[in-house]
Scaffold this active site. Structure first.
Site, PDB file in Angstrom:
ATOM      1  N   CYS A 128       0.490  -1.152  -0.220  1.00  0.00           N
ATOM      2  CA  CYS A 128      -0.102   0.329  -0.119  1.00  0.00           C
ATOM      3  C   CYS A 128       1.076   1.028   0.010  1.00  0.00           C
ATOM      4  O   CYS A 128       2.035   1.159   0.948  1.00  0.00           O
ATOM      5  CB  CYS A 128      -0.766  -0.245   1.542  1.00  0.00           C
ATOM      6  SG  CYS A 128      -1.937  -1.619   1.301  1.00  0.00           S
ATOM      7  N   PHE A 509      10.748 -14.920 -16.365  1.00  0.00           N
ATOM      8  CA  PHE A 509       9.205 -15.187 -17.967  1.00  0.00           C
ATOM      9  C   PHE A 509       9.722 -16.907 -18.353  1.00  0.00           C
ATOM     10  O   PHE A 509       8.667 -16.384 -18.720  1.00  0.00           O
ATOM     11  CB  PHE A 509       9.532 -14.246 -19.239  1.00  0.00           C
ATOM     12  CG  PHE A 509       8.503 -14.157 -19.838  1.00  0.00           C
ATOM     13  CD1 PHE A 509       7.185 -14.072 -19.935  1.00  0.00           C
ATOM     14  CD2 PHE A 509       9.577 -12.025 -20.404  1.00  0.00           C
ATOM     15  CE1 PHE A 509       6.562 -13.632 -21.001  1.00  0.00           C
ATOM     16  CE2 PHE A 509       8.110 -11.526 -20.969  1.00  0.00           C
ATOM     17  CZ  PHE A 509       6.622 -12.225 -21.062  1.00  0.00           C
TER      18      PHE A 509
END
Length: 724
Positions: A128, A509
């Site tokens: 946050c 990836f």
């Protein structure tokens, strides 16, 4: 799009009771009062007899495990989705965005402040932009109660909406809620510029934390054992602590013996040897090398792309030899690039007298890959995008079949998009990593759901139409995997969902699609990264720096979704940030936890040396992974992300090479990275043709355009770059 239609009992729009609740109370806000803002355009009609909720079936929260059919039960329980629809109706009845934010702030003011016993670091929500504290409990009837507080008024308003919808809900309702269900509120857009996305991400992360803690309470209520945590390293300004035997083994090598470091540095300096090593190196070797960097500057640890560049820089600085700590294609690339740069006299040495293989490089040299390229050569125009983790011979043979450009995991998406933008009706053939190929296709498919403006941020020359049109012309090889990233499969993913869904998630990836999707979901809410090893390191460093800049006590948890050897570079980078003079002057204390997705019951098997290196079959002929203790560690079936090929680069081998140079180099023939004197089928030197796809990539990286020579080749040019 799936649609759920249902009836609810009419009730007035939600407005929290003005009476502040006792701090220890989890009372549900059941008193609803219309909120009047004296806006003539605000004709708030809360009566909603029939409700339709649209959802995107492709997007799911990682913690969501239950699909809820929203309804009002016979005992009068109002479903969470029914309450959310009423809240949505209220906000949608306010046309002015500023007034919608005022309504949000109004709800923030109605949310009770929490006292110090709740506003503690263990209740902080990670990811946050502001501080958010969350406390979750369960009533005797099994309903879930939430208390949330924040030091940001706007985020507190978002949280108050979550509390109003979910406080007093049943666990299955909490777990079934998805962030896209809240998109209809349409609050805050356009008012805060770049801050909107971060605030929405904070809201999203609070919901994920609510769901994770709800799951834990359900398990506790049902008497189910909480799963065993993955091992981890906890990094602070004061040192590094380990949780679990695997982490303890890794930690032992982070701070090597000073005498051993000094010995290595002296040898490197005396023999004028530069060292380029991959992030996935053995932890013992990396620990010594990282410490020796302070004494000898020509040591560089990086991903495979930068290794050859660093070797050239070392040669320019006067190094007469380069030691390559990696797999064989890396030493081949270093040798070829040094020759191309005009340093043929600089010797290049591997760290083993055996073959140091790579499952991806092997896949690209297989007959199946040759057949794949033959198919590509019959399709015009075609471009072969080959992963840099392949041999020079593969690159050369491929380039003579199909015009070829290399790529890395960090630039593959942009390379493919640029190629499609520059060459009309192009066919792109990617290989050899099947998981990465599938992940690229999945990413482009997700882009077809984006707006043109969102797509332009990824690549300015593409739109939704162009992405849709290129998908049928994008191909990938379907029989090549990295044995390390293959381990991030279903079992690991499920455990991350259950126990680490609110942590920062990193993924290479090359991971399987399930892990890729999980990491992409985290990335969308600012909690993850998908890319190369360097991308992962940069992401961790940036999040740590942000926490330091906030100057508050904070604990960041990162799941390491790649080879475990990378932790040495991560610890060094994080420690440098935490121990900097600027950081030491701050009052806030930041700790960083690196989590290893390792099976707790994995066991390493010891085998005899093999002249062909590790074998991976039912017999499991794998050498001991350095850094394990008392037989504990990683087997390929145990879920440990540790590459046995990379671990063939030992400190003993490095010392042997160094002590043999320069006069004893005749005894290092099997260690030397030889030059390719062989010719391609068309009679050209493999070294020359194999380097060209790499040079094409370097041109693209520098200019963001494909080189003209490559475009000529794609369109039918000859080897001299002249159009036929």
């Amino acid at each position: 799009m799936d649609t759920a239609t249902f009836s609810i009992t009419t009730y007035s729009s939600p407005s929290f009771n003005t009476t502040k609740l006792p701090l220890s109370s989890f009372t549900l806000f059941k008193t609803f009062k219309p909120f009047n803002n004296n806006n003539n355009n605000n004709n708030n009609n809360p009566s909603t007899p029939i409700i339709s909720i649209s959802r995107n079936p492709r997007l799911t929260l990682s913690c969501s495990a239950v699909t809820v059919t929203p309804s009002v039960t016979s005992d009068g329980h109002i479903s969470a989705l029914s309450k959310l629809q009423t809240l949505t109706s209220e906000f949608n009845s306010i046309p002015d965005p500023i007034d919608r934010v005022k309504r949000l702030i109004h709800y923030a003011n109605r949310l009770p402040e929490l006292d110090g016993s709740v506003r503690v670091s263990s209740n902080r929500v990670m990811g946050c932009t502001a501080q958010v504290w969350l406390d979750v409990r369960m009533d005797g009837d099994g309903t879930v109660r939430f208390m949330v507080d924040s030091d940001s008024e706007v985020i507190k308003g978002f949280c108050s909406c979550l509390v109003w919808v979910l406080d007093g809900a049943r666990p299955e309702e909490v777990l079934g809620m998805r962030m896209e269900d809240f998109e209809g509120l349409n609050v805050g857009g356009g008012l805060y510029g770049g801050k909107v996305e971060s605030r929405v991400n904070s809201w999203y992360n609070v919901l994920v934390s609510m769901q994770k803690r709800t799951k834990a309470l359900v398990a506790q209520r049902e008497g189910k054992a909480v799963g065993e945590a993955f091992p981890s390293l906890v990094i602070t300004a004061d040192g590094v602590g380990a949780k679990g035997s695997f982490a303890e083994a890794q930690a032992r090598f982070l701070f090597p013996d000073d005498a051993k470091v000094q010995e290595l540095a002296n040898l490197l300096k005396e023999r004028q040897v530069g060292v380029v090593a991959h992030f996935y190196m053995d932890p013992e070797v990396q620990g010594v090398l990282t410490s020796a960097q302070k004494l000898w500057p020509h040591i560089h640890i990086s991903d495979s792309l930068v290794m050859a560049d660093s070797a050239v820089s070392m040669a320019k600085a006067g190094c007469k030899f380069i030691a390559v700590l990696g797999v064989d294609f890396m030493s081949e690339n270093v040798r070829a690039i040094l020759d191309q740069a005009g340093f043929p006299e600089v010797g290049v040495y591997r760290m083993s007298d055996e073959q140091i293989g790579c499952s991806l490089a092997d896949a690209a040299s297989s007959p199946a890959y040759t057949s794949y390229l033959s198919e590509a050569s019959n399709s015009s125009p075609s471009l072969h995008v080959v992963y840099i983790n392949t041999s020079l011979e593969t690159k050369a043979h491929a380039h003579e079949l199909v015009p070829t450009i290399t790529c890395t995991s960090s630039n593959v998406v942009q390379t493919i998009l640029q190629a499609f933008a520059e060459v009309p009706n192009l066919n792109v053939w990617y290989g050899p990593d099947s998981y990465m190929g599938a992940n690229i296709v999945e990413l482009f498919q997700q882009m077809t759901f984006m707006t043109d403006e969102e797509i332009a941020k990824i690549h300015p020359e593409h739109t939704r139409n162009s992405i849709n049109s290129l998908l049928p012309r994008l191909h990938y090889f379907q029989d090549g995997t990295c044995i390390v990233h293959h381990l991030f499969g279903h079992e690991v993913v499920e455990k991350i969902k259950d126990m680490y869904c609110d942590a920062f998630l990193t993924a290479h990836f090359e991971v399987p699609g399930e892990m890729f999707s999980l990491a992409m979901e985290a990335k969308r809410r600012g909690m993850g990264v998908v890319g190369s090893t360097q991308n992962i390191l940069d992401f961790i460093k940036s999040r740590v720096q942000e926490a330091l800049d906030r100057n508050i006590d904070d604990h960041l948890q990162f799941v390491l979704g790649t080879e475990s050897g990378m932790v040495t570079s991560i610890v060094a980078a994080v420690r440098q940030l935490l121990c900097s003079s600027e950081s030491s002057s701050r009052t806030g204390k930041v700790s960083v936890e690196i989590v290893f997705p390792v099976s707790s019951d994995s066991v390493t098997r010891v085998s005899q040396k093999s002249s062909t290196g590790p074998k991976f079959d039912d017999g499991l002929n794998v050498s001991v992974i350095p850094g394990v203790a008392s037989g504990e560690g990683c087997s390929l079936h145990g879920g440990c992300a540790s590459c046995p090929y990379m671990k063939m680069n030992s400190l003993t081998s490095l010392i042997k090479v160094l002590t043999s140079l320069p006069h004893g180099k005749d005894g290092l023939t099997r260690y030397e990275a030889g030059r390719f004197s062989l010719l391609t089928p068309k009679g050209n030197l493999i070294a020359d043709v194999g380097c060209e796809p790499i040079l094409h990539m370097r041109h693209y990286q520098a200019t963001k355009k494909l080189p003209e020579k490559l475009i000529y080749q794609i369109l039918g040019a000859n080897n001299n770059g002249k159009a036929l």
